[in-house]
Scaffold this motif. Structure first.
Motif, short mmCIF file in Angstrom:
data_model
loop_
_atom_site.label_atom_id
_atom_site.label_comp_id
_atom_site.label_asym_id
_atom_site.label_seq_id
_atom_site.Cartn_x
_atom_site.Cartn_y
_atom_site.Cartn_z
N GLU A 3 10.21 -0.53 -0.14
CA GLU A 3 10.15 -0.98 1.25
C GLU A 3 8.71 -1.22 1.66
N LEU A 4 8.53 -2.00 2.72
CA LEU A 4 7.20 -2.32 3.25
C LEU A 4 7.13 -1.92 4.72
N LEU A 5 5.95 -1.46 5.13
CA LEU A 5 5.69 -1.23 6.55
C LEU A 5 5.46 -2.59 7.22
N HIS A 39 0.84 -1.20 0.00
CA HIS A 39 0.00 0.00 0.00
C HIS A 39 0.88 1.25 0.00
N GLN A 40 0.98 1.91 -1.16
CA GLN A 40 1.88 3.05 -1.28
C GLN A 40 1.18 4.40 -1.16
N SER A 41 0.05 4.56 -1.83
CA SER A 41 -0.64 5.85 -1.80
C SER A 41 -2.09 5.69 -2.21
N GLU A 42 -2.78 6.81 -2.34
CA GLU A 42 -4.18 6.79 -2.79
C GLU A 42 -4.32 6.19 -4.19
N LEU A 43 -3.25 6.20 -4.97
CA LEU A 43 -3.30 5.66 -6.33
C LEU A 43 -3.51 4.15 -6.35
N ASP A 44 -3.35 3.50 -5.20
CA ASP A 44 -3.58 2.06 -5.15
C ASP A 44 -5.02 1.68 -5.46
#
Length: 302
Positions: A195-197, A111-116
């Motif tokens: 990277e991932l959270l 999950h990177q941003s609203e663009l997902d």
């Protein structure tokens, strides 16, 4: 009646004006204006898709195909965004499209941003539903559409209701062969590097409870297309890689931690590899944990 026409015409006129300004203004100002045009366009396209989704969901539920509601709205959003903004997501690895046909399954994505939301529009398989925070349930059009289309609403502040929602989702997956899509990071990373959270455990409990496979979906880092922190946007095609299903057959709650680690490691390896396929690398060495030959894999995927 004229005021309604003016109201409907105002957003498109504003977008055209902003795009014109982005062509004539200098550097930083042009960047900000282009970002604003993209943001307004995205909101309009999402609103149109949500309004369509309300009516599509009613019709599909009436004829017994309610499980297709989110898929058909996803495809509408995909094409609206492609034609109006020039950005899209594409599954690039061999076998990825085939893996998406597995059902029922828990689909996981970074999950990177609203663009997902657009990534879902481009990759969403049939008979799949998303999870969403409960507050979205009351949003006009979007909330109505999500309620009608079998969205799994989660109250993150209440463990009891959240568990009940997952129990209901597990039952639906088994009886109706409906997939569920979850972002295991729980929030957007806005990462500029591959990277991932940290992952949350809910998706893995759900997969084990329903005894269905996990399908990891890895989206290449796309800060070069959309960088929310820097207010930058550039049209482009973003790579998506769908990894082979990970079985949960015979697993119990005791296996959640190991399953989560295995999935996250595989997704992070692929995320780093995708950055090298795109030619950027981001200073990250290619992972060696997968056992695949790195150079042949890069050649194959290029």
């Amino acid at each position: 009646m004229s005021w309604l026409l003016y109201t409907m015409a105002a957003p498109p006129i504003l977008i055209v004006f902003l795009r014109f300004l982005s062509l004539i203004l200098p550097g930083k100002m042009a960047q900000l204006v282009s970002f604003a045009a993209f943001f307004i366009t995205s909101m309009i396209m999402m609103s149109i898709s949500a309004m369509y989704g309300v009516f599509a969901s009613i019709v599909l539920r009436t004829v017994g195909y309610g499980g297709l509601s989110q898929w058909t709205v996803a495809r509408v959003f995909k094409w609206l965004m492609w034609y109006t903004t020039g950005v899209t997501f594409k599954v690039t690895n061999s076998g990825g499209e085939e893996a998406l046909l597995t059902r029922p399954a828990v689909l996981l994505g970074n999950h990177q941003s609203e663009l997902d939301v657009l990534m879902l529009g481009c990759t969403f398989p049939k008979y799949t539903s998303v999870t969403a925070k409960k507050s979205l349930k009351w949003a006009p059009f979007l909330g109505w559409f999500m309620t009608l289309s079998k969205t799994v609403f989660i109250d993150r502040a209440n463990r009891t209701t959240a568990r009940a929602a997952f129990d209901s989702a597990a039952n639906t997956m088994r009886t109706e062969r409906q997939n569920v899509f979850i972002f295991p990071e729980g929030t957007r990373s806005y990462a500029e590097q591959p990277e991932l959270l940290p992952f949350k455990k809910g998706a893995f409990h759900l997969a084990i409870q329903a005894q269905v496979p996990i399908i990891p979906i890895v989206v290449a880092n796309y800060a070069h297309v959309l960088n929310v922190k820097k207010r930058e946007f550039h049209p482009g095609v973003i790579d998506v890689s769908v990894l082979p299903p990970i079985s949960t057959k015979g697993m119990t709650a005791e296996n959640v931690d190991a399953l989560m680690k295995k999935t996250r490691d595989a997704m992070l390896d692929e995320l780093i590899r995708l950055s090298h396929v795109s030619g950027e690398g981001n200073g990250m060495p290619l992972p060696r944990t997968s056992g695949r030959d790195e150079q042949s894999e890069l050649r194959k995927r290029n």
